[in-house]
Write a protein that holds these residues in place. Structure first.
Motif, PDB file in Angstrom:
ATOM      1  N   UNK A   1     -87.854-154.920  38.300  1.00  0.00           N
ATOM      2  CA  UNK A   1     -88.677-155.903  37.583  1.00  0.00           C
ATOM      3  C   UNK A   1     -87.823-157.051  37.066  1.00  0.00           C
ATOM      4  N   UNK A   2     -86.863-156.760  36.206  1.00  0.00           N
ATOM      5  CA  UNK A   2     -86.119-157.836  35.541  1.00  0.00           C
ATOM      6  C   UNK A   2     -85.041-158.450  36.439  1.00  0.00           C
ATOM      7  N   UNK A   3     -84.087-157.630  36.920  1.00  0.00           N
ATOM      8  CA  UNK A   3     -82.980-158.163  37.708  1.00  0.00           C
ATOM      9  C   UNK A   3     -83.472-158.799  39.006  1.00  0.00           C
ATOM     10  N   UNK A   4     -84.422-158.135  39.687  1.00  0.00           N
ATOM     11  CA  UNK A   4     -84.940-158.692  40.939  1.00  0.00           C
ATOM     12  C   UNK A   4     -85.627-160.030  40.701  1.00  0.00           C
ATOM     13  N   UNK A   5     -86.367-160.154  39.586  1.00  0.00           N
ATOM     14  CA  UNK A   5     -87.049-161.412  39.291  1.00  0.00           C
ATOM     15  C   UNK A   5     -86.043-162.534  39.041  1.00  0.00           C
ATOM     16  N   UNK A   6     -84.958-162.232  38.318  1.00  0.00           N
ATOM     17  CA  UNK A   6     -83.929-163.232  38.063  1.00  0.00           C
ATOM     18  C   UNK A   6     -83.286-163.688  39.375  1.00  0.00           C
ATOM     19  N   UNK A   7     -82.919-162.731  40.236  1.00  0.00           N
ATOM     20  CA  UNK A   7     -82.294-163.090  41.509  1.00  0.00           C
ATOM     21  C   UNK A   7     -83.257-163.875  42.394  1.00  0.00           C
ATOM     22  N   UNK A   8     -84.541-163.506  42.367  1.00  0.00           N
ATOM     23  CA  UNK A   8     -85.517-164.237  43.155  1.00  0.00           C
ATOM     24  C   UNK A   8     -85.618-165.687  42.687  1.00  0.00           C
ATOM     25  N   UNK A   9     -85.671-165.895  41.373  1.00  0.00           N
ATOM     26  CA  UNK A   9     -85.799-167.251  40.845  1.00  0.00           C
ATOM     27  C   UNK A   9     -84.577-168.103  41.177  1.00  0.00           C
ATOM     28  N   UNK A  10     -83.379-167.502  41.113  1.00  0.00           N
ATOM     29  CA  UNK A  10     -82.169-168.231  41.479  1.00  0.00           C
ATOM     30  C   UNK A  10     -82.203-168.594  42.963  1.00  0.00           C
TER      31      UNK A  10
ATOM     32  N   UNK B   1     -75.783-171.797  49.331  1.00  0.00           N
ATOM     33  CA  UNK B   1     -77.050-171.312  49.885  1.00  0.00           C
ATOM     34  C   UNK B   1     -76.960-169.905  50.458  1.00  0.00           C
ATOM     35  N   UNK B   2     -75.820-169.575  51.094  1.00  0.00           N
ATOM     36  CA  UNK B   2     -75.687-168.231  51.659  1.00  0.00           C
ATOM     37  C   UNK B   2     -75.656-167.164  50.564  1.00  0.00           C
ATOM     38  N   UNK B   3     -75.086-167.486  49.413  1.00  0.00           N
ATOM     39  CA  UNK B   3     -75.105-166.547  48.294  1.00  0.00           C
ATOM     40  C   UNK B   3     -76.532-166.387  47.768  1.00  0.00           C
ATOM     41  N   UNK B   4     -77.297-167.495  47.776  1.00  0.00           N
ATOM     42  CA  UNK B   4     -78.701-167.420  47.361  1.00  0.00           C
ATOM     43  C   UNK B   4     -79.482-166.505  48.304  1.00  0.00           C
ATOM     44  N   UNK B   5     -79.230-166.624  49.610  1.00  0.00           N
ATOM     45  CA  UNK B   5     -79.910-165.757  50.583  1.00  0.00           C
ATOM     46  C   UNK B   5     -79.523-164.295  50.366  1.00  0.00           C
TER      47      UNK B   5
END
Length: 321
Positions: free
Chosen positions: A239-248, A19-23
């Motif tokens: 756009x792309x990388x931020x969206x992927x990280x947000x979804x994860x 979870x901390x990596x997700x944050x």
């Protein structure tokens, strides 16, 4: 080969993800979004706003159809046309007002005014679906209005002054509240990836039409290394990388916790603007930003019972992204 790599990555991140990596990924996502205000402002020196957004939308559509065809193509039927037009037109209005406003507004100021969409959204839901906002939403609205008032104060004066760019940015926040409300509703009926793809496609067509009618055509200045690097940041990073990280991140921590982390986007934006562009903050602007940020936090923090996180793919963040 690229799609196989993404499927393998999805399998890896679905198992025992810290979870901390997700944050931390959500914090990186907020930083990328915060930096996008500065980069967009610099890119628009060479590329007019609507051409820039047309290129971003086109690139996003191509990447999505390349990586996720099975989640998009089967859902492209007549049923998705009207919902796609609704979210596409509201998204176009959001991005058009913000990018045009950003030409005359400092990036940090734009980020905080845009963030007020979090405050507007409960009232848009009330208007469209008759779900009455809570008391904390009403308090957040009052605090946000007070913050905008402080931002509008002229330094050394008691008079209020919002520029055309400020009004466009506030209009962008209101339009984004409508966009997110309808996107949330339609994402329950269609694949979130398919509705997002149609949204980008509709907005891209509208941006192309607006660019052809009102803006000068492409020229060699678009190919300068700094402009190309800035555009790649906006497309691949914000756009792309931020969206992927947000979804994860949203798949592995509770939504209320994720929302608080992602709200730091406006803080990153004003910090980057002060450091790299020399944006100067008066005490009234600082007080206004603090009030708007407090209102945003009040709007996104859930007070109800905690629900376990579930994997989602959504369109969120500020309009600039």
């Amino acid at each position: 080969m690229l799609r196989a790599g993404f499927r393998k990555l999805h399998t890896m991140i679905s198992m025992n993800f810290p979870p901390n990596l997700a944050r931390f990924m959500l914090l990186c996502c907020a930083a990328l979004w915060g930096g996008s205000y500065l980069v967009a402002k610099s890119v628009m020196v060479a590329i007019p706003p609507q051409w820039m957004m047309f290129l971003r939308m086109t690139g996003a559509c191509l990447f999505m159809i390349l990586l996720f065809p099975r989640h998009i193509l089967p859902h492209l039927s007549r049923r998705i046309i009207l919902p796609g037009l609704v979210v596409g037109i509201t998204y176009y209005g959001t991005m058009a007002m913000q990018t045009v406003g950003l030409k005359t507004v400092d990036p940090g100021r734009s980020a905080f005014l845009t963030a007020s969409y979090c405050v507007f959204t409960p009232f848009v839901v009330w208007l469209l679906f008759h779900h009455r906002p809570s008391l904390i939403n009403l308090m957040a609205c009052v605090i946000c209005l007070a913050g905008v008032g402080f931002v509008a104060l002229k330094p050394g004066s008691s008079s209020l002054s919002l520029s055309r760019g400020d009004w466009l940015t506030l209009g962008c926040a209101l339009a984004y509240a409508f966009n997110l409300t309808m996107l949330s509703r339609y994402s329950r009926r269609f694949s979130p990836l398919s509705i997002t793809f149609v949204q980008f496609a509709v907005a891209g067509v509208l941006f192309l039409g607006g660019a052809l009618v009102s803006e000068p055509g492409p020229n060699t200045s678009w190919l300068r290394p700094g402009v190309v690097a800035g555009f790649l940041y906006l497309f691949l990073g914000a756009t792309f990388l931020a969206q992927v990280m947000q979804n994860i991140g949203l798949a592995h921590i509770a939504p209320e916790s994720a929302s608080v982390v992602m709200c730091t986007e406006s803080l990153f934006s004003v910090a980057f603007s002060v450091i790299f562009l020399g944006e100067r903050l008066s005490w009234t602007s600082f007080a206004g930003f603090a009030l708007i940020f407090a209102a945003v936090l009040m709007s996104v923090i859930k007070t109800g019972p905690r629900r376990p996180p579930r994997p989602v793919i959504v369109q969120t963040g500020s309009a600039a992204n």
